[in-house]
Every structure is written in structure tokens, then in C-alpha cells.
Motif scaffolding. Structure first.
Motif, short mmCIF file in Angstrom:
data_model
loop_
_atom_site.label_atom_id
_atom_site.label_comp_id
_atom_site.label_asym_id
_atom_site.label_seq_id
_atom_site.Cartn_x
_atom_site.Cartn_y
_atom_site.Cartn_z
N ASP A 1 0.82 -1.21 0.00
CA ASP A 1 0.00 0.00 0.00
C ASP A 1 0.85 1.26 0.00
OD1 ASP A 1 -2.25 -1.58 -0.01
OD2 ASP A 1 -2.51 -1.52 2.16
N VAL A 2 2.06 1.18 0.55
CA VAL A 2 2.96 2.34 0.52
C VAL A 2 3.51 2.55 -0.89
CG1 VAL A 2 5.11 3.31 1.42
CG2 VAL A 2 3.50 2.17 2.96
N PHE A 3 3.83 1.46 -1.58
CA PHE A 3 4.24 1.61 -2.99
C PHE A 3 3.13 2.27 -3.80
CE2 PHE A 3 7.10 -2.06 -1.93
CZ PHE A 3 8.30 -1.40 -2.17
N ALA A 4 1.90 1.84 -3.55
CA ALA A 4 0.77 2.43 -4.29
C ALA A 4 0.62 3.92 -3.95
CB ALA A 4 -0.51 1.67 -3.95
N LEU A 5 0.76 4.26 -2.68
CA LEU A 5 0.69 5.67 -2.26
C LEU A 5 1.75 6.50 -2.98
CD1 LEU A 5 -0.07 8.00 -0.18
CD2 LEU A 5 1.80 7.08 1.21
N CYS A 6 2.98 6.01 -2.98
CA CYS A 6 4.07 6.75 -3.64
C CYS A 6 3.83 6.87 -5.14
CB CYS A 6 5.40 6.07 -3.35
SG CYS A 6 5.94 6.19 -1.63
N HIS A 7 3.34 5.81 -5.75
CA HIS A 7 3.09 5.83 -7.19
C HIS A 7 2.03 6.86 -7.56
CE1 HIS A 7 2.12 3.42 -11.08
NE2 HIS A 7 3.01 4.33 -11.30
N ARG A 8 1.03 7.02 -6.70
CA ARG A 8 -0.03 8.01 -6.96
C ARG A 8 0.53 9.43 -6.97
NH1 ARG A 8 -3.05 4.62 -3.46
NH2 ARG A 8 -2.84 6.08 -1.70
N HIS A 9 1.70 9.63 -6.41
CA HIS A 9 2.30 10.97 -6.37
C HIS A 9 3.31 11.19 -7.50
CE1 HIS A 9 0.49 10.95 -2.37
NE2 HIS A 9 0.66 12.26 -2.34
N HIS A 10 3.27 10.33 -8.51
CA HIS A 10 4.23 10.47 -9.62
C HIS A 10 4.15 11.86 -10.27
CE1 HIS A 10 6.49 9.62 -13.28
NE2 HIS A 10 5.47 10.13 -13.95
N ASP A 11 2.95 12.29 -10.61
CA ASP A 11 2.81 13.58 -11.31
C ASP A 11 3.28 14.75 -10.44
OD1 ASP A 11 1.84 12.28 -13.52
OD2 ASP A 11 -0.27 12.69 -13.07
N ALA A 12 2.93 14.71 -9.15
CA ALA A 12 3.35 15.78 -8.25
C ALA A 12 4.87 15.81 -8.11
CB ALA A 12 2.70 15.60 -6.88
N ALA A 13 5.49 14.63 -8.05
CA ALA A 13 6.95 14.57 -7.95
C ALA A 13 7.60 15.06 -9.24
CB ALA A 13 7.39 13.14 -7.64
N ALA A 14 7.03 14.65 -10.38
CA ALA A 14 7.59 15.09 -11.66
C ALA A 14 7.50 16.61 -11.80
CB ALA A 14 6.85 14.40 -12.80
N GLU A 15 6.38 17.17 -11.37
CA GLU A 15 6.20 18.63 -11.46
C GLU A 15 7.23 19.37 -10.63
OE1 GLU A 15 2.87 21.83 -9.90
OE2 GLU A 15 2.20 19.85 -10.54
N ARG A 16 7.60 18.78 -9.49
CA ARG A 16 8.55 19.44 -8.59
C ARG A 16 10.00 19.04 -8.86
NH1 ARG A 16 3.74 18.91 -6.45
NH2 ARG A 16 2.93 20.39 -4.90
N GLY A 17 10.19 18.11 -9.78
CA GLY A 17 11.54 17.70 -10.15
C GLY A 17 12.24 16.84 -9.12
N ILE A 18 11.44 16.12 -8.31
CA ILE A 18 12.06 15.24 -7.31
C ILE A 18 11.74 13.78 -7.62
CG2 ILE A 18 11.90 17.02 -5.54
CD1 ILE A 18 9.71 15.20 -4.22
N VAL A 19 12.61 12.91 -7.16
CA VAL A 19 12.44 11.47 -7.33
C VAL A 19 11.73 10.90 -6.11
CG1 VAL A 19 13.70 9.27 -7.35
CG2 VAL A 19 14.36 11.13 -8.90
N VAL A 20 10.77 10.03 -6.34
CA VAL A 20 10.11 9.26 -5.29
C VAL A 20 10.42 7.80 -5.57
CG1 VAL A 20 7.90 8.57 -4.29
CG2 VAL A 20 8.29 10.96 -4.91
N ALA A 21 11.25 7.19 -4.71
CA ALA A 21 11.74 5.83 -4.96
C ALA A 21 11.67 5.01 -3.68
CB ALA A 21 13.17 5.87 -5.50
N PRO A 22 10.52 4.43 -3.38
CA PRO A 22 10.41 3.57 -2.20
C PRO A 22 11.02 2.20 -2.46
CG PRO A 22 8.34 3.61 -3.39
CD PRO A 22 9.25 4.57 -4.11
#
Length: 348
Positions: A103-124
């Protein structure tokens, strides 16, 4: 640039990662809730520290401001991932963690667009959950591009840390998980059992809700994924009996009692880590019945978590990456696990 923040640094795995980062000439800042433990650890390692909880989003963001990367080692991640990730997005800090929770992987994946917009990597999942299995999955996909079914399995010696044990308790109430025809499905505990062979000897195994039922699908697109852990036959029978108790296992008082018991056990000693190791098996199959298989040997899972996590930290601090969500193999390449100390292919 060598400075980054480890939240949950005074936990079992956080300490291992901080020590490995220091050995590799990085400069982790220790963070978490326990000021006394962090102060003692900071004196021991010669590192800066700061104590704060995650209850005030604005305060957490201010603590993260100026750090290019935050590595979350504070489990269970069902409780910590969202506030740490939210603060990373606000502070524009890369977010990494060592979760294995679906469920944490799914949570992080849902934030892909927000992370891309801010130029940060989300890598659980930067540790044993799920670096070796994700890399094995990606390697098998390269060998059999039209694979429709993927099986991943592991044998991990040494015993769990308190945080891992608490996470396992949470998982009992949620039942098993598998990827079926591209969809995440809830299945019974110990849904399937089978054997794998280690050095010619059979190892019994049961399905578990391992993170790869989420991440391996993102990495490979293979629509049917099962994940197994080797256990004795008696354990499989015991887990299957727990199916009848699943409604009770989710009750808050029961969860609290089980977590207290699980968290009271210390993690494996340095000697036990040194004497134990891991195996990972992967099998891919296509619609015609063609198969590709891969087996790797690795050090103890906690040792691998430390080196794998620090390797990913180093990559992002030195070279960065396009913002967004990544699995380990997407960020580091399918062969990343083979570059880690003590990892080797078996019979390949």
C-alpha cells in the motif's frame, strides 16, 4: 554533495544505513523522534542530529528544507510514508524509503505527477524489499519480453528487525496479495505453496504479500505475479489456520498487543548477520510455455539494504534523475543488484 537526512536513523536498519553512508564518505544527518537515542548515536558516529515527530506538516517541511534527499527508515511505513513524502514534496527533496509494504508503494506511485512537477524522485523500496527481487524481475523481462506470468521467491536468514516484525503483524490482517490479470487481488494467507531448490535441496515456500506484486508490475508490465517466502511446512499450516482469525487480527487492541510482542525482539546481531545470507529465485513464463529462470545469492538482507540504499542515495546526490516515481530497477537499471557487495548469480 554528500549531505542528506535519514529519518528513523536510530532504528535497527537506520543505524546500519547511517554507518554505511559514513563509511562511503557521505554526511547523513540523523533524525527521528527519540532525542536521547539520536544524541547518543550522533556522539558515537560524529554526526549531526535533530529530533522531531511527524504530527505538524509545516514543521516537518521546515526540518527538510535545504536537504536534497530524505531517506525514510521509520516503520511501519503505513504510518510514516505519507507525512514524510508530503514534506519532501513541499521541500522539493527526493524521497526514498526502505518499505516493503504494497500500500505504501501504491501511495508513492499516486504521487508520480506531483513529484515530476517538482523535479524530485520518489523511490520507495531501496533495500532488500524490493531491490533484488525487482532487479531479478527486470532481468527476466529482458530475457522473455512476452512473459505473462512471473514468480519471485526468497529465503532470508538471520531473523527480522523489530520494525519488520511490526509490519508483518499489520500484514496478517490484510490477507495475501497477488497480481492477477494486471489487477491487485486479495487472496487468502498462504494462498499457494510450492518448493524451490537451493544447492540441490528442496525448500518449501508459501505466497506472501511481498512488495513486488506492485513494483514488479510497474517495472515489467507482466500481468500475473506471485511472491513466495521459504518457510517450514509447519509454518504454512499454522498461517493457513490464521485465515479463520483474520477479522480479529485487524482489531486495534489485537494489533497493538501483537506489535508490542513483535517489537520487543531485537534484530539480528552483527555476528548473526555475518553468518546468514539470502537467496532469490525468479521464474517467468509466456503464453506458449517458454520459461526463463534466474537465481541469485546475496548477503544478509539487512547488509544488502544498507549497501543498496546508500548506492541509490549516492546516485541521486551526484547525478540526480528526472522527477517522478521509480522502482529500483527503473532508477538504477536491471543489473543494479549485481553491483552490490556479495551478490552473485547461481548456475548462470
Amino acid at each position: 554533495m554528500s549531505r542528506f537526512l535519514i529519518y528513523g536513523a536510530n532504528g535497527y536498519t537506520g543505524r546500519l544505513i547511517a554507518t554505511e553512508a559514513l563509511r562511503q564518505d557521505l554526511e547523513p544527518v540523523l533524525a527521528g523522534r527519540n532525542a536521547a537515542a539520536l544524541e547518543a548515536m550522533g556522539r558515537e558516529l560524529g554526526l549531526k542530529w535533530r529530533a522531531f515527530d511527524l504530527s505538524d506538516p509545516g514543521a516537518v517541511q521546515r526540518e527538510f528544507d535545504g536537504f536534497p534527499l530524505v531517506l525514510n527508515c521509520a516503520g511501519p511505513f503505513s504510518e510514516t510514508a505519507k507525512p514524510v513524502l508530503d514534506a519532501c514534496l513541499a521541500a522539493r527533496s527526493h524521497y526514498l524509503d526502505i518499505t516493503g509494504e504494497i500500500d505504501v508503494f501504491a501511495l508513492c506511485h499516486r504521487h508520480h505527477d506531483a513529484a515530476a512537477e517538482r523535479g524530485i524522485v520518489v523511490a520507495p523500496g531501496t533495500g532488500f524489499d524490493v531491490v533484488p527481487t525487482d532487479c531479478v524481475a527486470a532481468q527476466l523481462k529482458a530475457r522473455l519480453p512476452d512473459a505473462t506470468h512471473l514468480v519471485l521467491a526468497f529465503e532470508a536468514g538471520g531473523g527480522p528487525s523489530p520494525g519488520t516484525a511490526k509490519t508483518s503483524v499489520e500484514g496478517l490482517a490484510k490477507g495475501g496479495r497477488a497480481r492477477i490479470d494486471g489487477e491487485l487481488a486479495t487472496v487468502p494467507l498462504a494462498w499457494k505453496s510450492r518448493t524451490f531448490r537451493r544447492d540441490g535441496e528442496a525448500r518449501t515456500a508459501m505466497t506472501i504479500p511481498w512488495g513486488d506484486v506492485y513494483t514488479a508490475y510497474i517495472s515489467t508490465g507482466i500481468p500475473n505475479i506471485e511472491t513466495y517466502m521459504t518457510v517450514p511446512p509447519a509454518t504454512i499450516a499454522r498461517v493457513r489456520r490464521l485465515r479463520l482469525l483474520r477479522p480479529l487480527l485487524g482489531l486495534a487492541p489485537v494489533q497493538s498487543w501483537l506489535k508490542r510482542r513483535a517489537g520487543a525482539r531485537p534484530g539480528p546481531s552483527a555476528d548473526r548477520r555475518e553468518r546468514s545470507d539470502c537467496r532469490v529465485w525468479g521464474e517467468a513464463r509466456n503464453a506458449r510455455g517458454d520459461e526463463a529462470k534466474l537465481e541469485i545469492a546475496a548477503p544478509n538482507g539487512y547488509a544488502l539494504t544498507a549497501t543498496a540504499s546508500v548506492g541509490m542515495v549516492r546516485r541521486l546526490l551526484s547525478a540526480g534523475a528526472r522527477g517522478g516515481f521509480y522502482t529500483p530497477s527503473q532508477l538504477m537499471g536491471a543489473d543494479y543488484v549485481m553491483t552490490l557487495p556479495g551478490v552473485r548469480r547461481i548456475g548462470d
